[in-house]
Design an enzyme around this catalytic site. Structure first.
Site, PDB file in Angstrom:
ATOM      1  N   LEU A  80       0.836  -1.210   0.000  1.00 30.88           N
ATOM      2  CA  LEU A  80       0.000   0.000   0.000  1.00 30.88           C
ATOM      3  C   LEU A  80       0.871   1.261   0.000  1.00 30.88           C
ATOM      4  CD1 LEU A  80      -2.588   1.647   0.226  1.00 30.88           C
ATOM      5  CD2 LEU A  80      -2.566   1.224   2.703  1.00 30.88           C
ATOM      6  N   ILE A 104       7.683   1.972  14.313  1.00 26.45           N
ATOM      7  CA  ILE A 104       6.515   2.489  15.047  1.00 26.45           C
ATOM      8  C   ILE A 104       6.367   1.877  16.443  1.00 26.45           C
ATOM      9  CG2 ILE A 104       5.245   3.167  12.959  1.00 26.45           C
ATOM     10  CD1 ILE A 104       3.396   0.699  13.517  1.00 26.45           C
ATOM     11  N   TYR A 125       2.139  -5.599  10.893  1.00 25.26           N
ATOM     12  CA  TYR A 125       2.580  -7.000  10.887  1.00 25.26           C
ATOM     13  C   TYR A 125       1.448  -7.735  10.163  1.00 25.26           C
ATOM     14  CZ  TYR A 125       3.909 -11.614  12.633  1.00 25.26           C
ATOM     15  OH  TYR A 125       4.291 -12.931  12.734  1.00 25.26           O
ATOM     16  N   THR A 126       1.703  -8.212   8.934  1.00 23.23           N
ATOM     17  CA  THR A 126       0.608  -8.742   8.101  1.00 23.23           C
ATOM     18  C   THR A 126       0.663 -10.262   7.879  1.00 23.23           C
ATOM     19  OG1 THR A 126       1.883  -8.136   6.144  1.00 23.23           O
ATOM     20  CG2 THR A 126       0.165  -6.585   6.844  1.00 23.23           C
ATOM     21  N   TYR A 158      -3.704 -12.104  14.450  1.00 21.73           N
ATOM     22  CA  TYR A 158      -3.562 -10.920  13.583  1.00 21.73           C
ATOM     23  C   TYR A 158      -4.773  -9.995  13.757  1.00 21.73           C
ATOM     24  CZ  TYR A 158      -3.872  -8.188   9.244  1.00 21.73           C
ATOM     25  OH  TYR A 158      -4.034  -7.163   8.330  1.00 21.73           O
TER      26      TYR A 158
HETATM   27  N1  LIG Z   1      -2.480  -7.367   2.698  1.00 21.06           N
HETATM   28  C1  LIG Z   1      -3.773  -7.549   2.899  1.00 21.06           C
HETATM   29  O1  LIG Z   1      -4.410  -8.426   2.285  1.00 21.06           O
HETATM   30  C2  LIG Z   1      -4.516  -6.666   3.867  1.00 21.06           C
HETATM   31  C3  LIG Z   1      -5.877  -6.935   4.118  1.00 21.06           C
HETATM   32  C4  LIG Z   1      -6.566  -6.115   5.010  1.00 21.06           C
HETATM   33  C5  LIG Z   1      -5.914  -5.052   5.637  1.00 21.06           C
HETATM   34  N2  LIG Z   1      -4.595  -4.849   5.387  1.00 21.06           N
HETATM   35  C6  LIG Z   1      -3.933  -3.730   6.089  1.00 21.06           C
HETATM   36  O2  LIG Z   1      -3.480  -2.809   5.107  1.00 21.06           O
HETATM   37  C7  LIG Z   1      -2.296  -2.157   5.581  1.00 21.06           C
HETATM   38  C8  LIG Z   1      -1.211  -2.234   4.505  1.00 21.06           C
HETATM   39  O3  LIG Z   1      -0.937  -3.607   4.247  1.00 21.06           O
HETATM   40  P1  LIG Z   1       0.124  -4.072   3.155  1.00 21.06           P
HETATM   41  O4  LIG Z   1      -0.434  -5.265   2.499  1.00 21.06           O
HETATM   42  O5  LIG Z   1       0.588  -2.902   2.330  1.00 21.06           O
HETATM   43  O6  LIG Z   1       1.296  -4.535   4.129  1.00 21.06           O
HETATM   44  P2  LIG Z   1       2.764  -5.060   3.772  1.00 21.06           P
HETATM   45  O7  LIG Z   1       2.976  -5.087   2.311  1.00 21.06           O
HETATM   46  O8  LIG Z   1       2.968  -6.287   4.574  1.00 21.06           O
HETATM   47  O9  LIG Z   1       3.675  -3.893   4.357  1.00 21.06           O
HETATM   48  C9  LIG Z   1       3.751  -3.638   5.716  1.00 21.06           C
HETATM   49  C10 LIG Z   1       4.965  -2.774   5.931  1.00 21.06           C
HETATM   50  O10 LIG Z   1       5.035  -2.471   7.331  1.00 21.06           O
HETATM   51  C11 LIG Z   1       6.397  -2.453   7.671  1.00 21.06           C
HETATM   52  N3  LIG Z   1       6.611  -2.648   9.100  1.00 21.06           N
HETATM   53  C12 LIG Z   1       6.483  -3.793   9.806  1.00 21.06           C
HETATM   54  N4  LIG Z   1       6.810  -3.557  11.100  1.00 21.06           N
HETATM   55  C13 LIG Z   1       7.136  -2.246  11.201  1.00 21.06           C
HETATM   56  C14 LIG Z   1       7.549  -1.415  12.261  1.00 21.06           C
HETATM   57  N5  LIG Z   1       7.718  -1.881  13.502  1.00 21.06           N
HETATM   58  N6  LIG Z   1       7.778  -0.099  12.003  1.00 21.06           N
HETATM   59  C15 LIG Z   1       7.638   0.383  10.754  1.00 21.06           C
HETATM   60  N7  LIG Z   1       7.266  -0.352   9.693  1.00 21.06           N
HETATM   61  C16 LIG Z   1       7.013  -1.662   9.923  1.00 21.06           C
HETATM   62  C17 LIG Z   1       7.006  -3.570   6.873  1.00 21.06           C
HETATM   63  O11 LIG Z   1       8.382  -3.339   6.796  1.00 21.06           O
HETATM   64  P3  LIG Z   1       9.434  -4.457   6.326  1.00 21.06           P
HETATM   65  O12 LIG Z   1       9.353  -4.360   4.826  1.00 21.06           O
HETATM   66  O13 LIG Z   1      10.714  -3.972   6.907  1.00 21.06           O
HETATM   67  O14 LIG Z   1       8.939  -5.755   6.884  1.00 21.06           O
HETATM   68  C18 LIG Z   1       6.292  -3.437   5.545  1.00 21.06           C
HETATM   69  O15 LIG Z   1       6.999  -2.612   4.656  1.00 21.06           O
HETATM   70  C19 LIG Z   1      -1.940  -2.845   6.900  1.00 21.06           C
HETATM   71  O16 LIG Z   1      -2.463  -2.082   7.970  1.00 21.06           O
HETATM   72  C20 LIG Z   1      -2.691  -4.163   6.851  1.00 21.06           C
HETATM   73  O17 LIG Z   1      -3.007  -4.643   8.133  1.00 21.06           O
HETATM   74  C21 LIG Z   1      -3.888  -5.617   4.517  1.00 21.06           C
END
Ligand SMILES: NC(=O)c1ccc[n+]([C@@H]2O[C@H](COP(=O)([O-])OP(=O)(O)OC[C@H]3O[C@@H](n4cnc5c(N)ncnc54)[C@H](OP(=O)(O)O)[C@@H]3O)[C@@H](O)[C@H]2O)c1
Length: 296
Positions: A12, A36, A60-61, A124
């Site tokens: 995202l 964070i 954390y996904t 999660y």
């Molecule tokens: N993916 C889905 O299907 C889905 C569905 C529903 C809701 N969401 C929500 O949508 C949002 C975006 O999801 P996404 O799919 O883009 O997630 P993503 O691709 O897994 O990216 C999450 C990012 O958060 C970073 N991160 C993890 N721990 C961190 C910390 N302590 N401090 C700073 N950054 C940290 C990760 O860094 P690293 O690269 O270093 O690990 C990663 O770059 C999230 O809130 C997720 O819960 C996702």
């Protein structure tokens, strides 16, 4: 307008950087620049950049891994948003925090509304629900944007996994008794910037593409659309078999039905949400271009 974006390298966050409107100055930070879970660092970063809005796209996904890494999931998904909300409150800044359909138990017969009671089935979902509570109690003026089944041309997601498996295999079994809505990061990023521009938006919003599908429906659509755009050879017919959740056991339980009601978002932003299949077509076309460039 000046925005700090967390989780710079996530799917995202990458889309938000790509689609940044010209009137926005975006400071995108990765985990090294801003962890964070580190309350002190969060305060320092907000003091340094003085953003008008913070967008928390970090999380954390790893849904299944979270079952055995409860502490880590809660640190990032509950303590992290709490740290951000505290800092935003202290400096009078706005916060848009992203959450998930996995806060629901999947028992509803109709799409979930923002006010519906949460009852997560796994760690999660529990950790994301705790993050929502922390943000809402510390900063009621924050926006919590729940989304579902997120994918983009980059990153680890269902579309990219399916494409890889469809290239490698002749047969696939895909779960047909879990229903939700696939959501392109295009849609999500567009809604987030619209919320940024809409002064006074607060509380819980739901945002996904339109329509509903099972993972099986989604996989069939990926196979058909990928052949249309040339990501899979036309002659490559993969046999996709619908299977039940019971045939594909995972460490974390998932909601059987997690379609979200987007009426509040549509009304407040005056937007139309495209159907998930149309959104999928656009992302696959983008992926084809990326693969073409990579082949040069
Ligand atoms: N993916 C889905 O299907 C889905 C569905 C529903 C809701 N969401 C929500 O949508 C949002 C975006 O999801 P996404 O799919 O883009 O997630 P993503 O691709 O897994 O990216 C999450 C990012 O958060 C970073 N991160 C993890 N721990 C961190 C910390 N302590 N401090 C700073 N950054 C940290 C990760 O860094 P690293 O690269 O270093 O690990 C990663 O770059 C999230 O809130 C997720 O819960 C996702």
């Amino acid at each position: 307008m000046n925005i700090v974006l967390t989780g710079k390298n996530g799917q995202l966050a990458r889309e938000l950087q790509k689609r940044k409107p010209s009137n926005i100055e975006l400071v995108a930070l990765d985990r090294n620049d801003l962890d964070i879970t580190n309350a002190l660092q969060v305060m320092e970063v907000i003091t340094e950049y003085k953003p008008e809005v913070v967008i928390n796209a970090s999380a954390y996904t790893a849904v299944d891994k979270a079952e055995s890494e409860r502490g880590q999931a809660f640190a990032v998904n509950a303590i992290g948003p709490e740290n951000l909300a505290k800092a935003c409150k202290a400096f009078g800044k706005g916060l848009i925090h992203i959450s998930t359909d996995f806060v629901f138990d999947g028992q509803s017969p109709t799409p979930y509304q923002p006010k519906d009671t949460v009852r997560p089935l796994g760690v999660y979902g529990e950790s994301k629900a705790a993050g929502e509570v922390a943000v809402q109690s510390l900063l009621p003026e924050a926006v919590i944007l729940r989304t579902a089944w997120v994918y983009s041309a980059h990153g680890v997601n269902f579309v990219n996994t399916m494409l890889r498996l469809m290239r490698e295999r002749k047969k696939l079994g895909v779960v047909a008794d879990q229903v939700g809505t696939p959501t392109s990061t295009h849609t999500l990023a567009g809604a987030i910037y619209a919320l940024v521009h809409k002064r006074g938006a607060s509380g819980i919003y739901h945002c996904t593409d339109a329509g509903a599908a099972s993972w099986y429906d989604f996989a069939v659509a990926i196979s058909e659309e990928a052949r249309q755009v040339g990501l899979l050879p036309l002659e490559k017919i993969v046999q996709i078999k619908p299977i039940g959740t019971a045939d594909y056991l995972t460490p974390a339980a998932r909601p059987a039905y997690s379609v979200l009601d987007k009426a509040r978002l549509v009304k407040d932003l005056g937007i139309e949400l495209q159907h998930w299949r149309q959104a999928l077509r656009l992302v696959l076309k983008e992926k084809k271009v990326i693969e073409k460039i990579a082949c040069r």
